[in-house]
Write a protein that holds these residues in place. Structure first.
Motif, PDB file in Angstrom:
ATOM      1  N   PHE A   8       1.446   5.337   0.595  1.00 56.51           N
ATOM      2  CA  PHE A   8       0.978   6.641   1.126  1.00 56.51           C
ATOM      3  C   PHE A   8       1.650   7.777   0.693  1.00 56.51           C
ATOM      4  O   PHE A   8       3.050   7.690   0.504  1.00 56.51           O
ATOM      5  N   ASP A   9       1.093   9.098   0.551  1.00 58.26           N
ATOM      6  CA  ASP A   9       1.624  10.062   0.103  1.00 58.26           C
ATOM      7  C   ASP A   9       2.134  10.785   1.496  1.00 58.26           C
ATOM      8  O   ASP A   9       1.861  10.196   2.561  1.00 58.26           O
ATOM      9  N   LYS A  10       2.816  12.116   1.582  1.00 61.29           N
ATOM     10  CA  LYS A  10       3.466  12.782   2.573  1.00 61.29           C
ATOM     11  C   LYS A  10       2.005  13.193   3.501  1.00 61.29           C
ATOM     12  O   LYS A  10       2.502  13.128   4.760  1.00 61.29           O
ATOM     13  N   GLU A  11       1.127  13.498   2.901  1.00 57.80           N
ATOM     14  CA  GLU A  11       0.104  13.682   4.005  1.00 57.80           C
ATOM     15  C   GLU A  11      -0.746  12.471   4.508  1.00 57.80           C
ATOM     16  O   GLU A  11      -1.906  12.680   5.162  1.00 57.80           O
ATOM     17  N   GLY A  12      -0.367  11.486   3.929  1.00 55.47           N
ATOM     18  CA  GLY A  12      -1.127  10.110   4.528  1.00 55.47           C
ATOM     19  C   GLY A  12      -2.108   9.648   3.900  1.00 55.47           C
ATOM     20  O   GLY A  12      -2.681   8.618   4.270  1.00 55.47           O
ATOM     21  N   LYS A  13      -2.387  10.120   2.737  1.00 52.85           N
ATOM     22  CA  LYS A  13      -3.382   9.687   1.905  1.00 52.85           C
ATOM     23  C   LYS A  13      -2.920   8.583   1.062  1.00 52.85           C
ATOM     24  O   LYS A  13      -1.656   8.538   0.565  1.00 52.85           O
ATOM     25  N   GLU A  14      -3.798   7.554   1.087  1.00 55.98           N
ATOM     26  CA  GLU A  14      -3.263   6.488  -0.025  1.00 55.98           C
ATOM     27  C   GLU A  14      -3.293   6.616  -1.553  1.00 55.98           C
ATOM     28  O   GLU A  14      -4.285   7.140  -1.742  1.00 55.98           O
ATOM     29  N   VAL A  15      -2.278   6.189  -1.981  1.00 53.83           N
ATOM     30  CA  VAL A  15      -2.069   6.629  -3.265  1.00 53.83           C
ATOM     31  C   VAL A  15      -1.533   5.164  -4.110  1.00 53.83           C
ATOM     32  O   VAL A  15      -1.311   5.314  -5.354  1.00 53.83           O
ATOM     33  N   ASP A  59     -12.457  -2.340   0.949  1.00 48.90           N
ATOM     34  CA  ASP A  59     -12.931  -0.723   0.420  1.00 48.90           C
ATOM     35  C   ASP A  59     -13.215  -0.884  -0.874  1.00 48.90           C
ATOM     36  O   ASP A  59     -13.039  -1.727  -1.789  1.00 48.90           O
ATOM     37  N   ARG A  61      -4.912  -2.092  -6.566  1.00 53.45           N
ATOM     38  CA  ARG A  61      -6.166  -2.163  -5.478  1.00 53.45           C
ATOM     39  C   ARG A  61      -7.214  -3.234  -6.035  1.00 53.45           C
ATOM     40  O   ARG A  61      -7.688  -4.061  -5.439  1.00 53.45           O
ATOM     41  N   ARG A  70       1.035  -1.205  -0.123  1.00 52.01           N
ATOM     42  CA  ARG A  70       0.082  -0.004  -0.046  1.00 52.01           C
ATOM     43  C   ARG A  70       0.869   1.087  -0.156  1.00 52.01           C
ATOM     44  O   ARG A  70       2.060   1.105   0.653  1.00 52.01           O
TER      45      ARG A  70
END
Length: 80
Positions: free
Chosen positions: A56-63, A80, A69, A54
């Motif tokens: 995640f970007d620097k803001e913690g949003k999954e990318v 999800d 996925r 998985r």
């Protein structure tokens, strides 16, 4: 010793024989088969690692990429 470690040890032994010029034709065929098996094992393991990953970007949003996925959902690794 795990199977993969045994495989690598045998490949190394055969590589040393080849370098020394003492490898037989049968051993060359065995070496080719072992290389093929090693690569297959490596690719399967690498694919499994990618499918479990998985991102995640620097803001913690999954990318995590959509393709990954989708595979994770098909394997029941995501809900999800």
């Amino acid at each position: 010793m795990t199977d993969n470690k045994k495989l690598v040890k045998k490949l190394n032994d055969l590589a040393h024989k080849a370098k020394a010029g003492t490898i037989t034709k049968e051993e060359e065929k065995e070496q080719q088969a072992l290389r093929k098996e090693y690569l297959q094992n490596f690719r399967e393991g690498f694919k499994s690692q990618i499918e479990m990953m998985r991102v995640f970007d620097k803001e913690g949003k999954e990318v995590t990429p959509d393709k990954v996925r989708k595979i994770q959902r098909e394997k029941g690794l995501r809900d999800d």
